[in-house]
Design a protein around this motif. Structure first.
Motif, PDB file in Angstrom:
ATOM      1  N   ALA A 153       0.770  -1.251   0.079  1.00 52.75           N
ATOM      2  CA  ALA A 153      -0.040  -0.027   0.210  1.00 52.75           C
ATOM      3  C   ALA A 153       0.786   1.275   0.039  1.00 52.75           C
ATOM      4  CB  ALA A 153      -0.940  -0.113   1.302  1.00 52.75           C
ATOM      5  N   TRP A 154       2.226   1.048  -0.495  1.00 58.48           N
ATOM      6  CA  TRP A 154       3.025   2.382  -0.351  1.00 58.48           C
ATOM      7  C   TRP A 154       2.992   3.374  -1.625  1.00 58.48           C
ATOM      8  CZ3 TRP A 154       5.376  -2.863   0.096  1.00 58.48           C
ATOM      9  CH2 TRP A 154       5.415  -3.154   1.492  1.00 58.48           C
ATOM     10  N   HIS A 155       1.476   3.706  -1.967  1.00 55.17           N
ATOM     11  CA  HIS A 155       1.156   4.327  -2.920  1.00 55.17           C
ATOM     12  C   HIS A 155      -0.292   5.192  -2.530  1.00 55.17           C
ATOM     13  CE1 HIS A 155      -0.847   0.819  -4.081  1.00 55.17           C
ATOM     14  NE2 HIS A 155      -1.760   1.431  -4.568  1.00 55.17           N
ATOM     15  N   HIS A 156      -0.817   6.209  -3.453  1.00 53.21           N
ATOM     16  CA  HIS A 156      -1.653   6.807  -2.972  1.00 53.21           C
ATOM     17  C   HIS A 156      -2.957   6.026  -3.381  1.00 53.21           C
ATOM     18  CE1 HIS A 156      -0.329  10.318  -0.950  1.00 53.21           C
ATOM     19  NE2 HIS A 156       0.617  10.571  -1.572  1.00 53.21           N
ATOM     20  N   LYS A 157      -4.055   5.592  -2.508  1.00 55.75           N
ATOM     21  CA  LYS A 157      -5.211   5.079  -3.150  1.00 55.75           C
ATOM     22  C   LYS A 157      -6.449   6.074  -3.134  1.00 55.75           C
ATOM     23  CE  LYS A 157      -4.309   0.775  -0.569  1.00 55.75           C
ATOM     24  NZ  LYS A 157      -4.429  -0.224  -1.684  1.00 55.75           N
ATOM     25  N   LYS A 158      -6.497   7.246  -3.043  1.00 59.03           N
ATOM     26  CA  LYS A 158      -7.374   8.186  -2.988  1.00 59.03           C
ATOM     27  C   LYS A 158      -6.943   9.697  -3.089  1.00 59.03           C
ATOM     28  CE  LYS A 158      -8.869   7.735   1.668  1.00 59.03           C
ATOM     29  NZ  LYS A 158     -10.004   7.341   2.386  1.00 59.03           N
ATOM     30  N   GLU A 159      -7.496  10.551  -3.876  1.00 58.89           N
ATOM     31  CA  GLU A 159      -7.079  11.825  -3.965  1.00 58.89           C
ATOM     32  C   GLU A 159      -6.894  12.585  -2.742  1.00 58.89           C
ATOM     33  OE1 GLU A 159      -5.886  15.367  -5.806  1.00 58.89           O
ATOM     34  OE2 GLU A 159      -6.003  13.174  -6.696  1.00 58.89           O
ATOM     35  N   SER A 160      -7.698  12.367  -1.677  1.00 58.40           N
ATOM     36  CA  SER A 160      -7.501  13.002  -0.390  1.00 58.40           C
ATOM     37  C   SER A 160      -6.392  12.967  -0.006  1.00 58.40           C
ATOM     38  CB  SER A 160      -8.717  12.593   0.550  1.00 58.40           C
ATOM     39  OG  SER A 160      -8.764  11.516   0.903  1.00 58.40           O
ATOM     40  N   THR A 161      -5.830  11.612   0.275  1.00 62.53           N
ATOM     41  CA  THR A 161      -4.547  11.588   0.798  1.00 62.53           C
ATOM     42  C   THR A 161      -3.465  12.031  -0.234  1.00 62.53           C
ATOM     43  OG1 THR A 161      -4.250   9.178  -0.080  1.00 62.53           O
ATOM     44  CG2 THR A 161      -5.199   9.472   1.932  1.00 62.53           C
ATOM     45  N   ARG A 162      -3.639  11.923  -1.564  1.00 63.70           N
ATOM     46  CA  ARG A 162      -2.633  12.605  -2.278  1.00 63.70           C
ATOM     47  C   ARG A 162      -2.403  14.043  -2.077  1.00 63.70           C
ATOM     48  NH1 ARG A 162      -1.416  15.573  -6.022  1.00 63.70           N
ATOM     49  NH2 ARG A 162      -3.368  16.682  -6.108  1.00 63.70           N
ATOM     50  N   ARG A 163      -3.393  14.739  -1.683  1.00 63.80           N
ATOM     51  CA  ARG A 163      -3.339  16.088  -1.664  1.00 63.80           C
ATOM     52  C   ARG A 163      -2.644  16.580  -0.291  1.00 63.80           C
ATOM     53  NH1 ARG A 163      -9.038  16.448  -3.151  1.00 63.80           N
ATOM     54  NH2 ARG A 163      -9.502  16.048  -0.902  1.00 63.80           N
ATOM     55  N   ARG A 164      -2.841  15.535   0.768  1.00 66.66           N
ATOM     56  CA  ARG A 164      -2.266  15.742   2.068  1.00 66.66           C
ATOM     57  C   ARG A 164      -0.890  15.004   1.939  1.00 66.66           C
ATOM     58  NH1 ARG A 164      -6.264  14.412   6.754  1.00 66.66           N
ATOM     59  NH2 ARG A 164      -4.650  15.497   7.815  1.00 66.66           N
ATOM     60  N   GLU A 165      -0.305  14.320   0.909  1.00 66.04           N
ATOM     61  CA  GLU A 165       0.785  13.618   0.751  1.00 66.04           C
ATOM     62  C   GLU A 165       1.091  12.301   1.424  1.00 66.04           C
ATOM     63  OE1 GLU A 165       4.084  16.343   0.597  1.00 66.04           O
ATOM     64  OE2 GLU A 165       2.904  17.974  -0.279  1.00 66.04           O
ATOM     65  N   ALA A 166       0.724  12.309   2.771  1.00 67.55           N
ATOM     66  CA  ALA A 166       1.232  11.165   3.367  1.00 67.55           C
ATOM     67  C   ALA A 166       0.232   9.933   3.086  1.00 67.55           C
ATOM     68  CB  ALA A 166       1.125  11.549   4.968  1.00 67.55           C
ATOM     69  N   PHE A 167       0.641   8.845   2.829  1.00 66.95           N
ATOM     70  CA  PHE A 167      -0.125   7.694   2.544  1.00 66.95           C
ATOM     71  C   PHE A 167      -1.010   7.226   3.411  1.00 66.95           C
ATOM     72  CE2 PHE A 167       3.795   5.844   0.127  1.00 66.95           C
ATOM     73  CZ  PHE A 167       3.591   6.640  -0.872  1.00 66.95           C
ATOM     74  N   PHE A 168      -0.729   7.230   4.689  1.00 65.60           N
ATOM     75  CA  PHE A 168      -1.623   6.789   5.975  1.00 65.60           C
ATOM     76  C   PHE A 168      -1.999   7.863   6.931  1.00 65.60           C
ATOM     77  CE2 PHE A 168       1.915   3.820   4.737  1.00 65.60           C
ATOM     78  CZ  PHE A 168       1.254   3.046   3.791  1.00 65.60           C
ATOM     79  N   ILE A 169      -1.918   9.205   6.466  1.00 66.93           N
ATOM     80  CA  ILE A 169      -2.399  10.439   7.312  1.00 66.93           C
ATOM     81  C   ILE A 169      -3.766   9.966   7.774  1.00 66.93           C
ATOM     82  CG2 ILE A 169      -3.056  11.855   5.462  1.00 66.93           C
ATOM     83  CD1 ILE A 169      -1.106  12.765   8.773  1.00 66.93           C
ATOM     84  N   GLU A 170      -4.626   9.553   7.034  1.00 63.63           N
ATOM     85  CA  GLU A 170      -6.118   9.397   7.731  1.00 63.63           C
ATOM     86  C   GLU A 170      -6.390   8.566   8.696  1.00 63.63           C
ATOM     87  OE1 GLU A 170      -8.624   9.207   4.304  1.00 63.63           O
ATOM     88  OE2 GLU A 170      -8.305  11.266   3.505  1.00 63.63           O
ATOM     89  N   PHE A 171      -5.407   7.463   8.744  1.00 62.75           N
ATOM     90  CA  PHE A 171      -5.288   6.287   9.508  1.00 62.75           C
ATOM     91  C   PHE A 171      -4.624   6.613  10.676  1.00 62.75           C
ATOM     92  CE2 PHE A 171      -5.894   4.648   5.464  1.00 62.75           C
ATOM     93  CZ  PHE A 171      -7.106   3.996   5.524  1.00 62.75           C
ATOM     94  N   ALA A 172      -3.497   7.326  10.559  1.00 67.24           N
ATOM     95  CA  ALA A 172      -2.439   7.715  11.706  1.00 67.24           C
ATOM     96  C   ALA A 172      -3.157   8.745  12.507  1.00 67.24           C
ATOM     97  CB  ALA A 172      -1.280   8.329  11.248  1.00 67.24           C
ATOM     98  N   GLU A 173      -3.949   9.606  11.967  1.00 63.60           N
ATOM     99  CA  GLU A 173      -4.835  10.657  12.700  1.00 63.60           C
ATOM    100  C   GLU A 173      -5.545  10.076  13.605  1.00 63.60           C
ATOM    101  OE1 GLU A 173      -4.920  14.670   9.910  1.00 63.60           O
ATOM    102  OE2 GLU A 173      -6.562  13.115   9.729  1.00 63.60           O
ATOM    103  N   LEU A 174      -6.098   8.823  13.397  1.00 61.40           N
ATOM    104  CA  LEU A 174      -7.036   8.094  14.396  1.00 61.40           C
ATOM    105  C   LEU A 174      -6.272   7.281  15.490  1.00 61.40           C
ATOM    106  CD1 LEU A 174      -9.469   6.688  11.842  1.00 61.40           C
ATOM    107  CD2 LEU A 174     -10.048   8.684  13.272  1.00 61.40           C
TER     108      LEU A 174
END
Length: 459
Positions: free
Chosen positions: A291-312
């Motif tokens: 999973a070492w790439h962007h799966k959706k545009e929202s994470t691409r804009r924020r750059e970090a692959f796993f940022i949405e999960f890490a924030e939780l």
């Protein structure tokens, strides 16, 4: 000509330059940049004499010395293997259980620690046991949490043996090996260790419900699946000094049905903190589900692959320091990770190989870079580029090889570099298909004509 860089907004990098204290060891990193682990495959290797294998070489000393001079707050080595019968690859560094605190191997690790610390960074050794992710040519009967063979993802590209479930005796030996390696490396001068419990390696195999089908005290609910890690941590804490830093790399998500979930990752962080972990590096993905790439545009804009999960996950840590790794390429995104997402630091892999002085270049008083060099191959800042990580990792490997030979990493935003890299990559792939266990298949080689002495020029 100056390299092409990712376009970043004009943002004050000061938060990235602030020191970071660690709660249990009381060590202090000079800034928030962490050079994360990448496999070097530059140690000695003799398949006929494992006692002569896995010793740090002059090339490794060169490599980590250059990173040490680059201004990184924390530096993590590539995986140091604790069981020589289970390697991530030939050429890995090795510290086996029972290794004495003297002799050529120990002296080499002492020199490596001195090189990695000479610039003031907190220098950590990543300890790993690949478990079922050991190629069959090196170990046809690997140990794992359960007898679940790796056949998907990278398992379809490499031949991995069918693992067997670890016995009680094997679990005890695994714990002892990790503890001994930590003690050994502290005596050699390292500031701490990082347990690799992500990306599907042995400790992650115990954590994940997809690979841990046990019904004993090491299987079932999360505290049981994490027991191997917490018992290793307790052993290390009791056998090392209070100032020895304890870190861990975990997945914030696995991207697999019934896999390790973000909710479990959050509960795991709280559990690990209670066992004295100073630093938690949040990543994601496995060999089975890369999973070492962007799966959706929202994470691409924020750059970090796993940022949405890490924030939780990060809010579950009240004292341990959390770092986010994977995909960040601009200073704006780095600062956002600290000021808006609750992270304590940012981990950088491939950019650290392309630009070993990156922290210094970002934090320059006269105005530093706003983005990393944008490569013509291996650009992960796009959605759905599943092959981008492999090409980017290969380029990073070529850069590490150059640094180890005291050469400047070539500019991956230049067409001449990419043309040379593609030629070298074709040679590497051909060698890969013909390799035997005697061969160390380290990294792609760039044409000598493009090589410059390290320090001869800086962009």
């Amino acid at each position: 000509m100056a390299p092409t860089r990712y376009e970043g907004r004009d943002v004050d990098p000061t938060p990235l330059g602030k020191p970071l204290s660690f709660p249990f060891s009381n060590r202090v990193a000079p800034n928030r940049f962490m050079k994360v682990a990448m496999t070097e495959r530059l140690a000695t290797w003799d398949p006929d004499d494992i006692t002569a294998s896995g010793i740090p070489t002059e090339q490794l000393l060169n490599l980590y010395g250059h990173w040490a001079d680059g201004g990184w707050g924390t530096i993590v080595t590539g995986n140091i293997i604790v069981d020589p019968t289970h390697l991530e690859a030939a050429g890995n560094m090795i510290v086996a259980d029972g290794e004495p605190f003297s002799g050529p191997r120990f002296d080499a690790y002492r020199r490596l620690a001195a090189a990695g610390k000479r610039g003031g960074a907190v220098f950590l050794a990543q300890l790993n046991h690949p478990g079922r992710q050991t190629e069959a040519a090196l170990q046809p009967d690997p140990v794992s949490a359960s007898a679940v063979q790796l056949t998907k993802g990278y398992g379809a590209l490499y031949a991995f043996g069918r693992p067997h479930a670890a016995t009680a005796e094997e679990i005890a030996a695994i714990k002892a090996a990790f503890v001994h390696a930590a003690v050994y490396l502290e005596k050699a001068g390292f500031d701490g260790i990082q347990l690799h419990a992500a990306h599907g390696y042995l400790l992650a195999q115990f954590l994940s419900p997809t690979t841990n089908l046990r019904d004993d005290s090491y299987g079932g609910p999360l505290p049981n699946r994490a027991r191997l890690i917490t018992e290793i941590a307790d052993g290390i804490r009791s056998a090392t000094s209070p100032a020895f830093l304890l870190a861990v790399k975990i997945n914030s998500v696995e991207f697999q049905d019934a896999g390790f979930s973000t909710d479990e990752a959050g509960r795991l962080v709280a559990l690990l903190e209670s066992h004295g972990f100073d630093l938690v590096e949040l990543s994601g993905g496995t060999y089975e589900a890369p999973a070492w790439h962007h799966k959706k545009e929202s994470t691409r804009r924020r750059e970090a692959f796993f940022i949405e999960f890490a924030e939780l996950v990060a809010p579950r840590a009240s004292r341990a320091r959390c770092f986010i790794t994977g995909g960040i390429r601009t200073v704006g995104a780095m600062v956002d990770a600290l000021t808006g997402s609750g992270m304590d630091g940012v981990g950088l892999g491939r950019p650290s190989a392309t630009e070993p002085r990156l922290p210094k270049d970002i934090l320059r008083q006269d105005g530093g870079f706003k983005g990393c060099i944008k490569p013509l191959v291996g650009d992960t800042n796009v959605v759905g580029a599943e092959d981008s990580w492999g090409m980017g990792a290969a380029m990073a490997g070529a850069h590490m090889l150059q640094m180890s030979l005291n050469q400047e990493p070539v500019d991956p935003s230049e067409q001449a570099t990419v043309d040379s890299f593609r030629k070298g990559f074709a040679v590497w792939v051909e060698a890969f298909t013909k390799r035997s266990k005697r061969d160390v298949l380290d990294h792609v080689r760039i044409e000598p004509a493009l090589a410059r002495p390290y320090g001869s020029s800086q962009a």
